[in-house]
Structure formats: C-alpha cells, structure tokens
Design a protein around this motif. Structure first.
Motif, PDB file in Angstrom:
ATOM      1  N   ASP A 140       0.869  -1.167   0.000  1.00  0.00           N
ATOM      2  CA  ASP A 140       0.000   0.000   0.000  1.00  0.00           C
ATOM      3  C   ASP A 140       0.911   1.224   0.000  1.00  0.00           C
ATOM      4  O   ASP A 140       2.074   1.129  -0.406  1.00  0.00           O
ATOM      5  CB  ASP A 140      -0.977  -0.025   1.173  1.00  0.00           C
ATOM      6  N   ASP A 141       0.436   2.366   0.432  1.00  0.00           N
ATOM      7  CA  ASP A 141       1.253   3.580   0.376  1.00  0.00           C
ATOM      8  C   ASP A 141       2.494   3.525   1.262  1.00  0.00           C
ATOM      9  O   ASP A 141       3.528   4.109   0.924  1.00  0.00           O
ATOM     10  CB  ASP A 141       0.421   4.797   0.783  1.00  0.00           C
ATOM     11  N   GLU A 142       2.403   2.825   2.386  1.00  0.00           N
ATOM     12  CA  GLU A 142       3.468   2.914   3.388  1.00  0.00           C
ATOM     13  C   GLU A 142       4.105   1.581   3.747  1.00  0.00           C
ATOM     14  O   GLU A 142       5.147   1.568   4.412  1.00  0.00           O
ATOM     15  CB  GLU A 142       2.908   3.552   4.672  1.00  0.00           C
ATOM     16  N   THR A 143       3.510   0.455   3.375  1.00  0.00           N
ATOM     17  CA  THR A 143       4.019  -0.843   3.804  1.00  0.00           C
ATOM     18  C   THR A 143       4.088  -1.813   2.635  1.00  0.00           C
ATOM     19  O   THR A 143       3.376  -1.660   1.636  1.00  0.00           O
ATOM     20  CB  THR A 143       3.124  -1.459   4.896  1.00  0.00           C
ATOM     21  N   SER A 155       8.627   8.136   2.494  1.00  0.00           N
ATOM     22  CA  SER A 155       7.882   8.582   1.326  1.00  0.00           C
ATOM     23  C   SER A 155       6.978   7.467   0.837  1.00  0.00           C
ATOM     24  O   SER A 155       7.244   6.288   1.051  1.00  0.00           O
ATOM     25  CB  SER A 155       8.845   8.997   0.208  1.00  0.00           C
ATOM     26  N   ASN A 156       5.900   7.823   0.172  1.00  0.00           N
ATOM     27  CA  ASN A 156       4.926   6.834  -0.283  1.00  0.00           C
ATOM     28  C   ASN A 156       5.513   5.871  -1.311  1.00  0.00           C
ATOM     29  O   ASN A 156       6.320   6.251  -2.154  1.00  0.00           O
ATOM     30  CB  ASN A 156       3.710   7.530  -0.905  1.00  0.00           C
ATOM     31  N   ILE A 157       5.050   4.619  -1.249  1.00  0.00           N
ATOM     32  CA  ILE A 157       5.452   3.600  -2.207  1.00  0.00           C
ATOM     33  C   ILE A 157       4.654   3.787  -3.492  1.00  0.00           C
ATOM     34  O   ILE A 157       3.436   3.907  -3.468  1.00  0.00           O
ATOM     35  CB  ILE A 157       5.208   2.185  -1.633  1.00  0.00           C
ATOM     36  N   ARG A 198       9.670   4.956  -4.852  1.00  0.00           N
ATOM     37  CA  ARG A 198       8.989   5.858  -3.930  1.00  0.00           C
ATOM     38  C   ARG A 198       8.720   7.228  -4.558  1.00  0.00           C
ATOM     39  O   ARG A 198       9.342   7.616  -5.548  1.00  0.00           O
ATOM     40  CB  ARG A 198       9.814   6.012  -2.650  1.00  0.00           C
ATOM     41  N   ALA A 199       7.825   7.959  -3.936  1.00  0.00           N
ATOM     42  CA  ALA A 199       7.393   9.246  -4.464  1.00  0.00           C
ATOM     43  C   ALA A 199       8.477  10.316  -4.367  1.00  0.00           C
ATOM     44  O   ALA A 199       8.416  11.326  -5.078  1.00  0.00           O
ATOM     45  CB  ALA A 199       6.135   9.719  -3.732  1.00  0.00           C
ATOM     46  N   ASN A 200       9.469  10.130  -3.511  1.00  0.00           N
ATOM     47  CA  ASN A 200      10.533  11.123  -3.368  1.00  0.00           C
ATOM     48  C   ASN A 200      11.661  10.924  -4.381  1.00  0.00           C
ATOM     49  O   ASN A 200      12.685  11.613  -4.315  1.00  0.00           O
ATOM     50  CB  ASN A 200      11.097  11.110  -1.948  1.00  0.00           C
ATOM     51  N   ASN A 251       7.606   6.154 -10.948  1.00  0.00           N
ATOM     52  CA  ASN A 251       6.294   5.673 -11.383  1.00  0.00           C
ATOM     53  C   ASN A 251       6.229   4.169 -11.585  1.00  0.00           C
ATOM     54  O   ASN A 251       5.152   3.578 -11.429  1.00  0.00           O
ATOM     55  CB  ASN A 251       5.885   6.367 -12.682  1.00  0.00           C
ATOM     56  N   ALA A 252       7.336   3.537 -11.948  1.00  0.00           N
ATOM     57  CA  ALA A 252       7.309   2.109 -12.255  1.00  0.00           C
ATOM     58  C   ALA A 252       8.674   1.492 -12.012  1.00  0.00           C
ATOM     59  O   ALA A 252       9.704   2.140 -12.218  1.00  0.00           O
ATOM     60  CB  ALA A 252       6.893   1.879 -13.707  1.00  0.00           C
ATOM     61  N   VAL A 253       8.664   0.224 -11.560  1.00  0.00           N
ATOM     62  CA  VAL A 253       9.912  -0.512 -11.326  1.00  0.00           C
ATOM     63  C   VAL A 253       9.751  -1.953 -11.798  1.00  0.00           C
ATOM     64  O   VAL A 253       8.640  -2.474 -11.893  1.00  0.00           O
ATOM     65  CB  VAL A 253      10.317  -0.509  -9.834  1.00  0.00           C
ATOM     66  N   ASP A 254      10.887  -2.586 -12.088  1.00  0.00           N
ATOM     67  CA  ASP A 254      10.917  -4.015 -12.370  1.00  0.00           C
ATOM     68  C   ASP A 254      12.275  -4.532 -11.928  1.00  0.00           C
ATOM     69  O   ASP A 254      13.202  -3.753 -11.662  1.00  0.00           O
ATOM     70  CB  ASP A 254      10.672  -4.290 -13.856  1.00  0.00           C
ATOM     71  N   ILE A 255      12.411  -5.853 -11.862  1.00  0.00           N
ATOM     72  CA  ILE A 255      13.658  -6.465 -11.411  1.00  0.00           C
ATOM     73  C   ILE A 255      13.904  -7.727 -12.209  1.00  0.00           C
ATOM     74  O   ILE A 255      12.954  -8.407 -12.633  1.00  0.00           O
ATOM     75  CB  ILE A 255      13.601  -6.773  -9.887  1.00  0.00           C
TER      76      ILE A 255
END
Length: 326
Positions: free
Chosen positions: A99-102, A122-124, A140-142, A166-170
């Motif tokens: 969620d936003d924080e966890t 900062s928000n996820i 994160r938003a930061n 905005n987006a991530v992958d691994i």
C-alpha cells in the motif's frame, strides 16, 4: 499507474477514428475473479497463477489451471486496506504486495507471510520481486528506489532519479533493477553496486517499465506518445511502438516467452499485441467493462500469455482469454 486518462483517438487496423468507438471484443473465455472489481493484478509468466487486489481490500491468489482460489490475504489485517501493487516473482515462488506505506512478502506454496515492512520516508509507488524473494525493489514518491534483500537484511538506496518514481521491475536473478520516473528517464542498474548500466531517455514522464525475463529486451514508455523497446544488453533501441494517437498510457506490459511479441494494456479497455522487432501493432482487443447506467471503462491491470495466447485482467474483475487471428 492508477490514473484514468482519456485517450483522444483510437485505431482499429489502419483506420483512424475520431472517438473510441471500437466495440468490445469477444474473448474465447472470461472468468470473474472479483465481484467488487480489481485495483491491481499480476499474471504469472507461465500463466499458472494470478494475483489480484480487490476493491473490497482483499488480495486473492487464483490457480488458473484449476480455476480455484488458493488464498485470500489481508495486507494489514481486518478493515478496508487498499493494496496498490501486487507482483509475482518470475518463478512464482513468492509474491509482494504494497500500500502507500508498507509492503509484504508472501510464500506461494504455503500462503504464509514471510515478512512485513514499513517505509516512513515517502509513499510507495511500485514494487517488484526476484526469484525466491531474494531481492525486492521499491520505488517511492521522493525519487528514491530501495533495493532490499529480505533474507540477509542488506539494503541499497538508488538515488539516480531526480523526481517521483512511477514504475519498477527487477531481473529474475535480482541482479538488475529497471526504474522510471517523472524526470523523463528510465535506468537499468546493478543491485550489487548501484551502478547505472543503461539510461533510457524520453521526452515526457516515464510511466511504465518492463524487463524481459529472458534478459533480451527492455520496454519503457512515457505519458504521451513515446514507447520504446530496447536491447537489454547494449541499451540500443530495437523499435518504437507505432501508433498514430497523440497519447497512449500503458498500465501493463509483458514480453512473450519467445521474445517475438509485447502485450500491453491501457486504462481505456485496450489490449494490444506488438511485434518486438518492428514495433508494429499486430492486433488489438477491447476488454469488457462492468455494466451500468453511466459510461463504463476498464483499466487493464495485468497481461500475460498462456502458451502463445494472450490473457488480461481488468478493473472489471474479469480474467479474459484471447485468440490471435492469423
């Protein structure tokens, strides 16, 4: 990416239309995974399992071979807790939710939670996990990206971006992360050293990034009309997706197992199959929205392939199977 953006033009074949008037397509099979609607979703690379975050707050795991629900998870216990992101590892051994924080790591064999972490800074914005859960990348938003190894506790913070992620992958082995943000850039970088391997530049905000798990290609797209496929090894351009619209936002993407095609989803019911080498649109479908008196749309949140046949999960809660017309 959860924002619902109106797309001004649509295409069907080579015909340009002044409005999105293409009728809904008919899938070969449709299964309702969530009656309340879906907020986020992912489909395994082998199409054996899917994970959905429902609007009612539950995270559900479905066996796509049997059609049975395997698990129902609550990210933070009881109550309405909307989960923004759910991702499976490429080997389907674990999943992550946030969620936003966890964020949490789940075992796909037992259904048990393996760990739960909170980020206060900062928000996820997005999250991804490697095979076995050995590495998790959190955007994160930061503008900072966290790489975290749950079993060793090792942490690495990537600060190459200047604005919101905005987006991530691994990668499947967890050695490389792909991240894109509002600074008009996507980076492919080493999770061992934080060193940047390739920089992919766009004229607008980067809103979607996807790694081919065969380590052949990278897909990056921005908030307007630039969507590119790159060589993952050299960083050189392979093709640019060819469409005539002023703007297409991609909410989901996955490369086919043979590396010949890219399947994408959008916020406006569109499912599109592209040729990797040429960037040409091979075919397109329109997923079905929920019925109701007001105009309805359907965000395509997850795409995949069952062998060579496309799959999609949309905000309507439907899993749809599609046939490629020869």
């Amino acid at each position: 990416m959860k924002s619902l953006l109106k797309i001004a033009l649509c295409t069907w074949g080579v015909i340009a239309l002044s409005a999105c008037t293409v009728p809904d397509s008919s899938p070969t099979k449709r299964t309702l995974l969530s009656e309340s609607g879906v907020y986020a979703a992912d489909i395994a690379h082998d199409a054996s399992v899917a994970i959905v975050s429902s609007v009612n707050g539950a995270v559900e795991v479905w066996d796509l071979q049997t059609g049975d629900k395997k698990y129902t998870w609550r990210h933070q216990g009881e109550g309405l807790n909307l989960v923004d992101n759910v991702k499976l590892s490429p080997d389907n051994s674990v999943a992550v939710s946030s969620d936003d924080e966890t964020f949490a790591l789940w075992d796909m064999d037992s259904g048990e939670v393996l760990g739960f972490w909170r980020i206060d800074e900062s928000n996820i914005r997005d999250i991804a996990v490697s095979n076995g859960g050995n590495g998790i990348v959190v955007g994160r938003a930061n503008g900072k990206v966290l790489f975290f190894e749950p079993y060793t506790g090792r942490r690495l913070e990537f600060i190459g971006h200047e604005e919101k992620i905005n987006a991530v992958d691994i990668s499947a082995n967890g050695k490389y992360a792909l991240t894109g943000g509002n600074d008009y850039r996507a980076y492919l970088w080493s999770t061992d050293t934080g060193q940047i391997e390739h920089v992919f530049t766009h004229p607008h905000r980067v809103t979607q990034v996807v790694l081919d798990q065969g380590a052949r290609y990278v897909f990056t797209s921005d908030s307007q009309d630039d969507a590119q496929i790159w060589d993952a090894q050299t960083g050189q351009a392979v093709s640019q997706l060819r469409f005539i619209e002023r703007q297409i936002i991609f909410t989901a993407a996955q490369f086919s197992g043979d590396g010949k095609h890219l399947l994408t989803g959008s916020p406006a019911k569109r499912l599109m199959l592209w040729d990797v080498q040429s960037g040409e649109l091979r075919t397109e479908w329109r997923v079905k929205a929920n019925s109701g008196p007001a105009p309805q749309s359907a965000v395509v949140y997850a795409v995949g392939f069952e062998q060579s046949k496309p799959l999609s999960i949309s905000s309507s809660g439907n899993l749809a199977h599609w046939e490629i017309q020869q």
